[in-house]
Design a protein around this motif. Structure first.
Motif, PDB file in Angstrom:
ATOM      1  N   GLY A  90      16.681 -35.826 -46.960  1.00 18.72           N
ATOM      2  CA  GLY A  90      16.750 -34.466 -47.500  1.00 18.72           C
ATOM      3  C   GLY A  90      16.172 -34.358 -48.894  1.00 18.72           C
ATOM      4  O   GLY A  90      15.559 -33.345 -49.248  1.00 18.72           O
ATOM      5  N   GLU A  91      16.341 -35.408 -49.697  1.00 12.56           N
ATOM      6  CA  GLU A  91      15.829 -35.378 -51.061  1.00 12.56           C
ATOM      7  C   GLU A  91      14.306 -35.450 -51.110  1.00 12.56           C
ATOM      8  O   GLU A  91      13.670 -34.837 -51.971  1.00 12.56           O
ATOM      9  CB  GLU A  91      16.426 -36.543 -51.852  1.00 12.56           C
ATOM     10  CG  GLU A  91      17.915 -36.381 -52.157  1.00 12.56           C
ATOM     11  CD  GLU A  91      18.523 -37.631 -52.773  1.00 12.56           C
ATOM     12  OE1 GLU A  91      17.811 -38.667 -52.816  1.00 12.56           O
ATOM     13  OE2 GLU A  91      19.695 -37.579 -53.200  1.00 12.56           O
ATOM     14  N   VAL A  92      13.715 -36.196 -50.200  1.00 10.30           N
ATOM     15  CA  VAL A  92      12.264 -36.412 -50.243  1.00 10.30           C
ATOM     16  C   VAL A  92      11.525 -35.498 -49.267  1.00 10.30           C
ATOM     17  O   VAL A  92      10.409 -35.049 -49.555  1.00 10.30           O
ATOM     18  CB  VAL A  92      11.935 -37.888 -49.941  1.00 10.30           C
ATOM     19  CG1 VAL A  92      10.426 -38.143 -50.053  1.00 10.30           C
ATOM     20  CG2 VAL A  92      12.680 -38.804 -50.896  1.00 10.30           C
ATOM     21  N   PHE A  93      12.143 -35.220 -48.126  1.00 12.21           N
ATOM     22  CA  PHE A  93      11.507 -34.398 -47.092  1.00 12.21           C
ATOM     23  C   PHE A  93      12.443 -33.241 -46.712  1.00 12.21           C
ATOM     24  O   PHE A  93      13.050 -33.240 -45.641  1.00 12.21           O
ATOM     25  CB  PHE A  93      11.192 -35.239 -45.851  1.00 12.21           C
ATOM     26  CG  PHE A  93      10.481 -36.532 -46.152  1.00 12.21           C
ATOM     27  CD1 PHE A  93       9.212 -36.539 -46.706  1.00 12.21           C
ATOM     28  CD2 PHE A  93      11.095 -37.759 -45.897  1.00 12.21           C
ATOM     29  CE1 PHE A  93       8.558 -37.732 -46.988  1.00 12.21           C
ATOM     30  CE2 PHE A  93      10.448 -38.949 -46.161  1.00 12.21           C
ATOM     31  CZ  PHE A  93       9.176 -38.943 -46.719  1.00 12.21           C
ATOM     32  N   PRO A  94      12.586 -32.244 -47.581  1.00 14.21           N
ATOM     33  CA  PRO A  94      13.540 -31.162 -47.318  1.00 14.21           C
ATOM     34  C   PRO A  94      13.227 -30.346 -46.072  1.00 14.21           C
ATOM     35  O   PRO A  94      14.105 -29.633 -45.574  1.00 14.21           O
ATOM     36  CB  PRO A  94      13.454 -30.306 -48.591  1.00 14.21           C
ATOM     37  CG  PRO A  94      12.127 -30.646 -49.206  1.00 14.21           C
ATOM     38  CD  PRO A  94      11.890 -32.077 -48.874  1.00 14.21           C
TER      39      PRO A  94
ATOM     40  N   ALA B  49      11.114 -44.478 -39.875  1.00 12.92           N
ATOM     41  CA  ALA B  49       9.816 -44.646 -40.529  1.00 12.92           C
ATOM     42  C   ALA B  49       9.755 -43.787 -41.794  1.00 12.92           C
ATOM     43  O   ALA B  49       9.302 -44.241 -42.853  1.00 12.92           O
ATOM     44  CB  ALA B  49       8.689 -44.282 -39.571  1.00 12.92           C
ATOM     45  N   LEU B  50      10.245 -42.555 -41.716  1.00 16.85           N
ATOM     46  CA  LEU B  50      10.280 -41.700 -42.898  1.00 16.85           C
ATOM     47  C   LEU B  50      11.284 -42.217 -43.923  1.00 16.85           C
ATOM     48  O   LEU B  50      11.076 -42.079 -45.135  1.00 16.85           O
ATOM     49  CB  LEU B  50      10.618 -40.269 -42.499  1.00 16.85           C
ATOM     50  CG  LEU B  50       9.484 -39.487 -41.829  1.00 16.85           C
ATOM     51  CD1 LEU B  50       9.997 -38.149 -41.323  1.00 16.85           C
ATOM     52  CD2 LEU B  50       8.317 -39.279 -42.794  1.00 16.85           C
ATOM     53  N   PHE B  51      12.364 -42.802 -43.450  1.00 22.21           N
ATOM     54  CA  PHE B  51      13.350 -43.405 -44.349  1.00 22.21           C
ATOM     55  C   PHE B  51      12.680 -44.498 -45.178  1.00 22.21           C
ATOM     56  O   PHE B  51      12.890 -44.594 -46.394  1.00 22.21           O
ATOM     57  CB  PHE B  51      14.500 -43.970 -43.518  1.00 22.21           C
ATOM     58  CG  PHE B  51      15.643 -44.532 -44.300  1.00 22.21           C
ATOM     59  CD1 PHE B  51      16.545 -43.696 -44.931  1.00 22.21           C
ATOM     60  CD2 PHE B  51      15.825 -45.908 -44.401  1.00 22.21           C
ATOM     61  CE1 PHE B  51      17.613 -44.215 -45.663  1.00 22.21           C
ATOM     62  CE2 PHE B  51      16.899 -46.436 -45.119  1.00 22.21           C
ATOM     63  CZ  PHE B  51      17.789 -45.583 -45.757  1.00 22.21           C
ATOM     64  N   PHE B  52      11.856 -45.329 -44.538  1.00 15.99           N
ATOM     65  CA  PHE B  52      11.094 -46.345 -45.275  1.00 15.99           C
ATOM     66  C   PHE B  52      10.093 -45.681 -46.211  1.00 15.99           C
ATOM     67  O   PHE B  52       9.989 -46.043 -47.395  1.00 15.99           O
ATOM     68  CB  PHE B  52      10.367 -47.280 -44.314  1.00 15.99           C
ATOM     69  CG  PHE B  52       9.477 -48.271 -45.016  1.00 15.99           C
ATOM     70  CD1 PHE B  52       9.970 -49.493 -45.430  1.00 15.99           C
ATOM     71  CD2 PHE B  52       8.150 -47.960 -45.303  1.00 15.99           C
ATOM     72  CE1 PHE B  52       9.160 -50.402 -46.116  1.00 15.99           C
ATOM     73  CE2 PHE B  52       7.332 -48.855 -45.992  1.00 15.99           C
ATOM     74  CZ  PHE B  52       7.843 -50.081 -46.389  1.00 15.99           C
ATOM     75  N   LEU B  53       9.330 -44.722 -45.705  1.00 12.10           N
ATOM     76  CA  LEU B  53       8.272 -44.096 -46.494  1.00 12.10           C
ATOM     77  C   LEU B  53       8.819 -43.325 -47.689  1.00 12.10           C
ATOM     78  O   LEU B  53       8.120 -43.161 -48.691  1.00 12.10           O
ATOM     79  CB  LEU B  53       7.440 -43.166 -45.606  1.00 12.10           C
ATOM     80  CG  LEU B  53       6.632 -43.849 -44.500  1.00 12.10           C
ATOM     81  CD1 LEU B  53       6.012 -42.812 -43.580  1.00 12.10           C
ATOM     82  CD2 LEU B  53       5.565 -44.763 -45.083  1.00 12.10           C
TER      83      LEU B  53
ATOM     84  N   GLY C 280       8.286 -41.099 -52.477  1.00 14.60           N
ATOM     85  CA  GLY C 280       9.306 -40.290 -53.130  1.00 14.60           C
ATOM     86  C   GLY C 280       9.162 -40.253 -54.640  1.00 14.60           C
ATOM     87  O   GLY C 280       8.088 -40.530 -55.196  1.00 14.60           O
ATOM     88  N   PRO C 281      10.234 -39.940 -55.346  1.00 10.34           N
ATOM     89  CA  PRO C 281      10.166 -39.751 -56.798  1.00 10.34           C
ATOM     90  C   PRO C 281       9.768 -41.000 -57.585  1.00 10.34           C
ATOM     91  O   PRO C 281       9.366 -40.897 -58.739  1.00 10.34           O
ATOM     92  CB  PRO C 281      11.590 -39.293 -57.169  1.00 10.34           C
ATOM     93  CG  PRO C 281      12.455 -39.712 -56.019  1.00 10.34           C
ATOM     94  CD  PRO C 281      11.584 -39.650 -54.815  1.00 10.34           C
ATOM     95  N   HIS C 282       9.897 -42.173 -56.963  1.00  5.80           N
ATOM     96  CA  HIS C 282       9.542 -43.408 -57.667  1.00  5.80           C
ATOM     97  C   HIS C 282       8.159 -43.930 -57.277  1.00  5.80           C
ATOM     98  O   HIS C 282       7.821 -45.086 -57.551  1.00  5.80           O
ATOM     99  CB  HIS C 282      10.592 -44.486 -57.398  1.00  5.80           C
ATOM    100  CG  HIS C 282      11.975 -44.090 -57.829  1.00  5.80           C
ATOM    101  ND1 HIS C 282      12.300 -43.887 -59.148  1.00  5.80           N
ATOM    102  CD2 HIS C 282      13.098 -43.836 -57.115  1.00  5.80           C
ATOM    103  CE1 HIS C 282      13.570 -43.532 -59.245  1.00  5.80           C
ATOM    104  NE2 HIS C 282      14.081 -43.494 -58.018  1.00  5.80           N
ATOM    105  N   ALA C 283       7.335 -43.080 -56.653  1.00  7.59           N
ATOM    106  CA  ALA C 283       5.983 -43.484 -56.255  1.00  7.59           C
ATOM    107  C   ALA C 283       5.141 -43.816 -57.487  1.00  7.59           C
ATOM    108  O   ALA C 283       5.303 -43.203 -58.545  1.00  7.59           O
ATOM    109  CB  ALA C 283       5.324 -42.362 -55.463  1.00  7.59           C
ATOM    110  N   TYR C 284       4.258 -44.808 -57.334  1.00  7.68           N
ATOM    111  CA  TYR C 284       3.335 -45.120 -58.421  1.00  7.68           C
ATOM    112  C   TYR C 284       1.947 -45.372 -57.849  1.00  7.68           C
ATOM    113  O   TYR C 284       1.788 -45.894 -56.742  1.00  7.68           O
ATOM    114  CB  TYR C 284       3.812 -46.302 -59.257  1.00  7.68           C
ATOM    115  CG  TYR C 284       3.926 -47.630 -58.538  1.00  7.68           C
ATOM    116  CD1 TYR C 284       2.925 -48.601 -58.670  1.00  7.68           C
ATOM    117  CD2 TYR C 284       5.025 -47.926 -57.729  1.00  7.68           C
ATOM    118  CE1 TYR C 284       3.027 -49.813 -58.024  1.00  7.68           C
ATOM    119  CE2 TYR C 284       5.134 -49.139 -57.086  1.00  7.68           C
ATOM    120  CZ  TYR C 284       4.147 -50.081 -57.235  1.00  7.68           C
ATOM    121  OH  TYR C 284       4.243 -51.291 -56.582  1.00  7.68           O
ATOM    122  N   ASP C 285       0.935 -44.963 -58.605  1.00  6.01           N
ATOM    123  CA  ASP C 285      -0.439 -44.919 -58.100  1.00  6.01           C
ATOM    124  C   ASP C 285      -0.982 -46.285 -57.713  1.00  6.01           C
ATOM    125  O   ASP C 285      -1.853 -46.385 -56.833  1.00  6.01           O
ATOM    126  CB  ASP C 285      -1.364 -44.293 -59.150  1.00  6.01           C
ATOM    127  CG  ASP C 285      -1.080 -42.810 -59.361  1.00  6.01           C
ATOM    128  OD1 ASP C 285      -0.467 -42.198 -58.450  1.00  6.01           O
ATOM    129  OD2 ASP C 285      -1.443 -42.278 -60.428  1.00  6.01           O
TER     130      ASP C 285
END
Length: 285
Positions: A168-172, A250-254, A259-264
């Motif tokens: 819910g936090e990443v894929f509302p 799969a989305l849980f892993f992704l 999500g908010p901690h993604a880095y380039d």
């Protein structure tokens, strides 16, 4: 987990002195560890013994130990039909004056090394068809068994509430996150925990009941930087990954990648974003 438990100070075993710990393990298990071949990770140590076995040592804070305890490696000895090390003996003790437990397990030394040194792979490994056959047989056998244990991926007990909150936090846009089927899972099925070219599956400390597809999604997600390998995992574990539960896993892993901690600089980020779009579309059909 009990939120009132004291939180253990973070310690990185790659940098901390560990000789006293190793000596205690040797005395308790009556083994001698090869210091030259010692594998040091953030919260665990591993090494060969003089009698051709392997000893794994882990440090874990009380806040990461639930009511079921944390003897997963020992508890996994009852599983059958799975290519995994035989468990021989173990010892556990409390760190004096700290909310911390240590545990050491002596296990069969497997003939092949880990497929990767870390969780993900950046180059395609050379894995024979027999490796994939053994992977499938082991995961199918695991899913057919039952246990009162709950899986603790990343040392956190997986629950429906956690899955719903994370997605819910990443894929509302996902409104139905209900898991239909729970099965026994390894819960840390990374490329560092599968051996090759002769297949076996190591590090069972966090196994237990989990949503169907958790293991397949973890292995697949950590292969996304090597598209051909990710495709092979998806093909071999299609029954899991193409189920609704598997897509949610799969989305849980992704969610941890995009999500908010993604880095380039993350090699998984670009393929993960592409796969996220695909999965969201499939779940909305």
């Amino acid at each position: 987990m009990n939120g009132s438990l004291p939180v253990a100070a973070q310690v990185d075993l790659r940098r901390q002195p560990v000789e006293d710990v190793l000596k205690r393990v040797e005395e308790a298990l009556h083994v001698r560890l090869d210091r030259q071949a010692l594998v040091r990770k953030r919260r665990s140590l591993g090494g060969r013994t003089e009698r051709g076995t392997w000893v794994r040592v882990e440090r874990r804070g009380f806040e990461r130990i639930g009511s079921q305890g944390w003897n997963g490696t020992e508890a996994a000895a009852v599983l059958h039909g799975i290519a995994m090390p035989e468990w021989y003996q173990g010892v556990a003790w409390r760190e004096p004056g700290a909310p911390v437990m240590w545990r050491a397990d002596e296990l069969e030394l497997m003939p092949s090394p880990p497929v990767a040194q870390g969780a993900l792979v950046l180059e395609a490994p050379d894995l024979p068809d027999a490796w994939w056959e053994a992977l499938n047989a082991s995961l199918d056998a695991l899913a057919d068994q039952r246990t009162p244990r709950l899986a603790t991926p990343d040392t956190v007990t997986i629950t429906q509430e956690q899955v719903t909150r994370t997605l819910g936090e990443v894929f509302p846009g996902i409104t139905d996150t209900r898991i239909e089927r729970w099965v026994p899972a390894h819960a840390d099925l990374t490329w560092a925990n599968v051996m090759g070219p002769e297949f076996s599956l190591i590090d069972w400390e966090d196994w237990g009941m989990a949503p169907r597809g958790l293991d397949a999604a973890t292995l697949w997600g950590n292969a996304l930087a090597v598209p051909a390998l990710a495709d092979r995992v998806r093909q071999e574990r299609s029954a899991d990954l193409e189920s609704r539960d598997g897509r949610l896993m799969a989305l849980f892993f992704l969610s941890k990648v995009v999500g908010p901690h993604a880095y380039d600089e993350d090699p998984l980020l670009t393929p993960a974003r592409k796969e996220t779009e695909r999965l969201l579309t499939e779940l909305q059909r």
